[in-house]
Design a protein around this motif. Sequence first.
Motif, short mmCIF file in Angstrom:
data_model
loop_
_atom_site.label_atom_id
_atom_site.label_comp_id
_atom_site.label_asym_id
_atom_site.label_seq_id
_atom_site.Cartn_x
_atom_site.Cartn_y
_atom_site.Cartn_z
N GLY A 150 -2.04 10.36 2.26
CA GLY A 150 -1.70 10.63 2.78
C GLY A 150 -1.35 9.40 4.52
N ASP A 151 -2.69 9.64 4.75
CA ASP A 151 -2.49 7.88 5.95
C ASP A 151 -2.56 6.21 5.21
OD1 ASP A 151 -3.92 9.98 7.78
OD2 ASP A 151 -5.85 9.47 7.93
N ILE A 152 -2.94 6.20 4.17
CA ILE A 152 -2.78 5.33 2.60
C ILE A 152 -0.67 5.39 3.51
CG2 ILE A 152 -2.78 3.76 0.96
CD1 ILE A 152 -5.56 5.18 0.76
N ALA A 153 0.03 6.08 3.18
CA ALA A 153 1.22 6.14 3.16
C ALA A 153 1.89 5.43 4.58
CB ALA A 153 1.87 7.44 2.89
N GLU A 154 1.36 6.99 5.33
CA GLU A 154 1.76 6.34 6.64
C GLU A 154 1.73 4.99 7.06
OE1 GLU A 154 0.48 9.64 9.59
OE2 GLU A 154 2.09 8.97 10.48
N ILE A 155 0.40 4.88 7.11
CA ILE A 155 -0.04 3.55 7.21
C ILE A 155 0.92 2.11 7.33
CG2 ILE A 155 -1.70 2.39 8.30
CD1 ILE A 155 -3.39 4.06 8.19
N GLY A 156 1.21 2.32 5.72
CA GLY A 156 1.67 1.26 4.95
C GLY A 156 3.24 1.41 5.12
N MET A 179 7.45 0.19 -7.08
CA MET A 179 8.63 1.53 -7.11
C MET A 179 9.85 1.75 -8.07
SD MET A 179 8.70 2.54 -3.82
CE MET A 179 8.77 2.63 -1.93
N GLY A 180 9.86 0.74 -9.47
CA GLY A 180 10.38 1.01 -9.42
C GLY A 180 9.96 1.97 -11.29
N ILE A 181 8.43 1.30 -10.90
CA ILE A 181 7.44 2.33 -12.03
C ILE A 181 7.49 4.02 -11.94
CG2 ILE A 181 5.11 2.41 -13.24
CD1 ILE A 181 5.14 -0.54 -12.89
N ALA A 182 7.61 4.25 -10.32
CA ALA A 182 7.44 5.12 -9.43
C ALA A 182 8.92 6.22 -10.07
CB ALA A 182 7.12 5.33 -8.14
N PHE A 183 9.82 5.23 -9.72
CA PHE A 183 11.45 5.68 -10.02
C PHE A 183 11.53 6.59 -11.47
CE2 PHE A 183 16.00 5.22 -10.32
CZ PHE A 183 16.39 6.35 -9.99
N VAL A 184 10.68 5.13 -12.32
CA VAL A 184 11.24 5.55 -13.65
C VAL A 184 10.61 6.90 -14.01
CG1 VAL A 184 10.75 5.34 -16.37
CG2 VAL A 184 11.89 3.37 -14.99
N LEU A 185 9.36 7.33 -12.98
CA LEU A 185 8.05 7.88 -13.78
C LEU A 185 8.63 9.24 -13.45
CD1 LEU A 185 4.78 6.71 -12.92
CD2 LEU A 185 5.52 7.34 -14.97
N LEU A 186 9.37 9.49 -12.41
CA LEU A 186 9.87 10.60 -11.78
C LEU A 186 11.24 10.86 -12.46
CD1 LEU A 186 9.48 11.62 -8.79
CD2 LEU A 186 10.70 10.62 -8.04
N LEU A 187 11.65 9.80 -13.17
CA LEU A 187 13.32 10.58 -13.92
C LEU A 187 12.29 11.26 -15.54
CD1 LEU A 187 15.97 8.10 -13.24
CD2 LEU A 187 15.20 10.32 -12.23
N PHE A 220 0.64 -1.24 0.14
CA PHE A 220 0.31 -0.26 0.14
C PHE A 220 0.97 1.49 -0.07
CE2 PHE A 220 -3.11 -2.93 0.97
CZ PHE A 220 -4.43 -2.53 0.14
N PHE A 221 2.21 0.91 0.70
CA PHE A 221 2.50 2.23 0.40
C PHE A 221 3.49 2.29 -0.36
CE2 PHE A 221 7.12 4.20 1.10
CZ PHE A 221 7.26 5.17 1.45
N ALA A 222 3.82 1.40 -1.11
CA ALA A 222 4.61 1.69 -2.47
C ALA A 222 3.52 1.88 -3.54
CB ALA A 222 4.91 -0.35 -3.64
N LEU A 223 2.22 2.01 -3.57
CA LEU A 223 1.19 1.82 -4.04
C LEU A 223 0.67 3.83 -4.59
CD1 LEU A 223 -1.12 -0.88 -4.60
CD2 LEU A 223 -0.37 0.45 -6.64
N PHE A 274 11.60 -2.78 -1.59
CA PHE A 274 12.78 -3.25 -2.39
C PHE A 274 12.54 -4.92 -2.73
CE2 PHE A 274 13.42 1.29 -0.60
CZ PHE A 274 12.95 1.52 -1.24
N THR A 275 12.09 -5.34 -2.09
CA THR A 275 12.83 -7.28 -1.78
C THR A 275 11.28 -7.57 -2.42
OG1 THR A 275 12.79 -7.16 0.57
CG2 THR A 275 14.79 -6.87 -0.43
N ARG A 276 10.02 -7.13 -2.34
CA ARG A 276 8.79 -8.06 -2.16
C ARG A 276 9.07 -8.09 -3.77
NH1 ARG A 276 5.62 -8.68 3.22
NH2 ARG A 276 4.14 -8.15 2.24
N PRO A 277 8.48 -8.87 -4.27
CA PRO A 277 8.54 -8.33 -6.08
C PRO A 277 7.27 -7.32 -6.24
CG PRO A 277 7.33 -10.83 -5.42
CD PRO A 277 8.24 -9.76 -4.06
N PHE A 278 6.19 -7.00 -5.83
CA PHE A 278 4.92 -6.18 -6.23
C PHE A 278 5.38 -4.87 -5.65
CE2 PHE A 278 1.34 -3.51 -5.75
CZ PHE A 278 1.01 -3.56 -7.11
N THR A 279 6.13 -5.31 -4.65
CA THR A 279 6.91 -2.95 -4.59
C THR A 279 8.12 -2.76 -5.49
OG1 THR A 279 7.90 -4.78 -2.19
CG2 THR A 279 5.72 -3.63 -1.91
N THR A 280 8.51 -3.71 -5.44
CA THR A 280 10.00 -3.20 -6.22
C THR A 280 9.98 -2.73 -7.77
OG1 THR A 280 11.07 -5.66 -5.26
CG2 THR A 280 12.26 -3.98 -6.64
N GLY A 281 8.37 -3.65 -8.09
CA GLY A 281 7.90 -3.31 -9.66
C GLY A 281 7.93 -1.86 -9.40
#
Lengths: 206, 507
Positions: B444-450, B475-483, B143-146, B466-473
């Motif tokens: 905000g709440d979803i991110a903080e609780i996660g 976070m990777g997409i988020a990083f690419v979007l940021l760049l 949920f934090f990753a999302l 960064f190690t669980r498959p879904f969170t890694t993927g």
Amino acid sequence: MSEQRTGRDGTDLDAGPPPGRFGRKKQEIVVAAVMLLGFLYLRIRLVEHVRGRRGAAYLDPDFWPGLLLNAGIVLALVYLVLAVIRARRPDPDLPAVPRKPVADAALAEEEDHHHDVALSGNPVALALGFLLLFGYIWGMTRIGFVPSTLLFSAGFLAFVGERRWYVITGFPVVLLGLMLYVFTRLLVVPLPRGRGFFVELSTYFY
Amino acid sequence: MDFLTGIGSVLEPMHLLLLVGGVIIGLIFGTIPGLSGITAVALLVPFSYVLGAEAAIIMMIGVYVATSTAGSLAGSLFNMPGDVMGAATARDGYPLTLQGQAGRAISMDITASAVGGLIGTLLLVMIAPQFLRIALRFGPPEFFALAILGMTSVASLAMGSLVKALLAGTFGLLMATVGLDPVSGAVRFVFGVQPLQGGIDFIPAIIGFFAVAEIFHALYYGTGSGGYTKEDIKKVPRFALPSLADLKWTWKTMIRASLIGNFIGMLPGAGSTVAAFLGYGTEVQISKDKSKFGKGEIRGVVAPESANNAAAAGSMVPLLTLGIPGGAVTAIMLGVFILNGLRPGPLLFRDAPEIASSVFGALFMASVVVLITGLLLVRVLLRLLTIPFEIFSTMVLVFAVIGTFAIFNRPIDLWIMLVCGVLGFFAKQYEFPVSALVLGLVLGDIAEIGLVNGLNVTRGSWSVFFTRPFTTGTMGIAFVLLLLPVFFAIRRKRNAETDEPVSEQLI
């Protein structure tokens, strides 16, 4: 389609806001500085603004706000530096900014950034609009919903340029009637009744 | 969860009446510049107490779908869209009007919207159950990753400055920390104002950011009245019906754009505006003759309309299956679910499957109703543009105040609305994306609780993100979007398309 459209005050809607004395680039620096100071203040005084037991859990309640404030400080600093760099660059010699149609503006927004033009409008109108709304909210809990809504509606109509007396007097009554019906009869919302005499007055309506 | 059951539910007389009412409200709010669908949906929240979750959501979906269509009507006619997503349509819709083909532009605009909505709904019906299977395995890190993906996509894909979008998102997340800490119960940032302990609810904030700020903006620039005349409106035929030739010429575009829009809509934070521009951009890119676009190419009208309506359906995927709203409208719908004791997410499909079915049915039927009412009432709708600013601004403000109060009967919400109105005005003035701010507040709440729960479980190890498959993927997409914006800025500079330095393009 009419080629030139005008606003209610007769201004050309297709023309951009007039250039201000305090250029847009300088305004951006001020905005960045204010944000930076705000984030810094909250970060420094974080302990005072987060009241709760610390050390009870693995992470304290100020962990997440602290993280956000750190990010805010870094971003505001980047914004400030970029704003200063941009302010120091010479401007292309462009006279005024014709406001683009929204379609063009959305696609080629960055072009507007090249112009050092203050987005100046009518701060007095803004301030008066704010004060009217402030007064409406403040007054609602003191004199009740009915008088405050009538006063605000009539006052705001007159303020935004309505001059027909039957609209200024009639429209607020119609609007109030509609709102009372919807919110007290259909939705059964306990609207504010005010204080003292106004409580009695309000009971006549809901 | 059954699509046909949902259609059946929406066809019940009361539900159908609410859907049609919602569509008409949406068409009205979408057509008038400054009155967005977000405002309309937010002002309907108090009605959910009386109507109940299912009926209220059906009505809100009617509003949502209709505003996605109506936002471009004034754009095609006057080059002044009712909302930003309509700007993509205006690129070719307005030139068509100048060529004396306003009726053609408007009819294809409405038809493409309806087709986009229908395709989007069918995709939603197919995709949501697959999402549901994944969602059941989600824990706090996911949920934090999302939430992070939502924040980065709204910052990256929003048109304008990346730094400002990130700042707005951070400010929104910070606003969400006001009140009681959702994990420990500590009191944060109340500044001595006791009622703030309840936190900043996002519905009053959204009403402030969109409705009040828009009126302030109009007051400041004196641009409330559009100055449209009845003669302007008469350019549109009384009943705008699409021609068979246009339908034949554009059906592939509609399908293509709907697929793109639906995918974009599923990304938290991306939204209909991005979908509309991406749908338009893709159509330009794959076209053999790009030079026609921007000069009255009918596919340029169809693509963004199909895309943004399909995105509206797509945005229901994260809301219904994960309980994560992708934008302001879905955030308000989340609020309505919660107000009525329901929590969107996997459990919604178990505990209240009829609600999920009704959402699907309402999305489908709303597109049909929009098609019929839009084509038949187009000129009546456009007459709304001649309503004086004095009247509708007064109505909007009074309704905003009462609507805000009616949600929780708390005076503090009125002050929150007013402050957010001022903040929204300045955000618009200095080009900070309000959508990022609102998404920050909502997530905000979803991110903080996660984050906090994730770190508590691992005793402070960040590797869980960064190690669980879904969170890694994710976070990777988020990083690419940021760049992405940085990458495009550098590429633009290298291609020497602009003389501006990269720093100039990021602010």
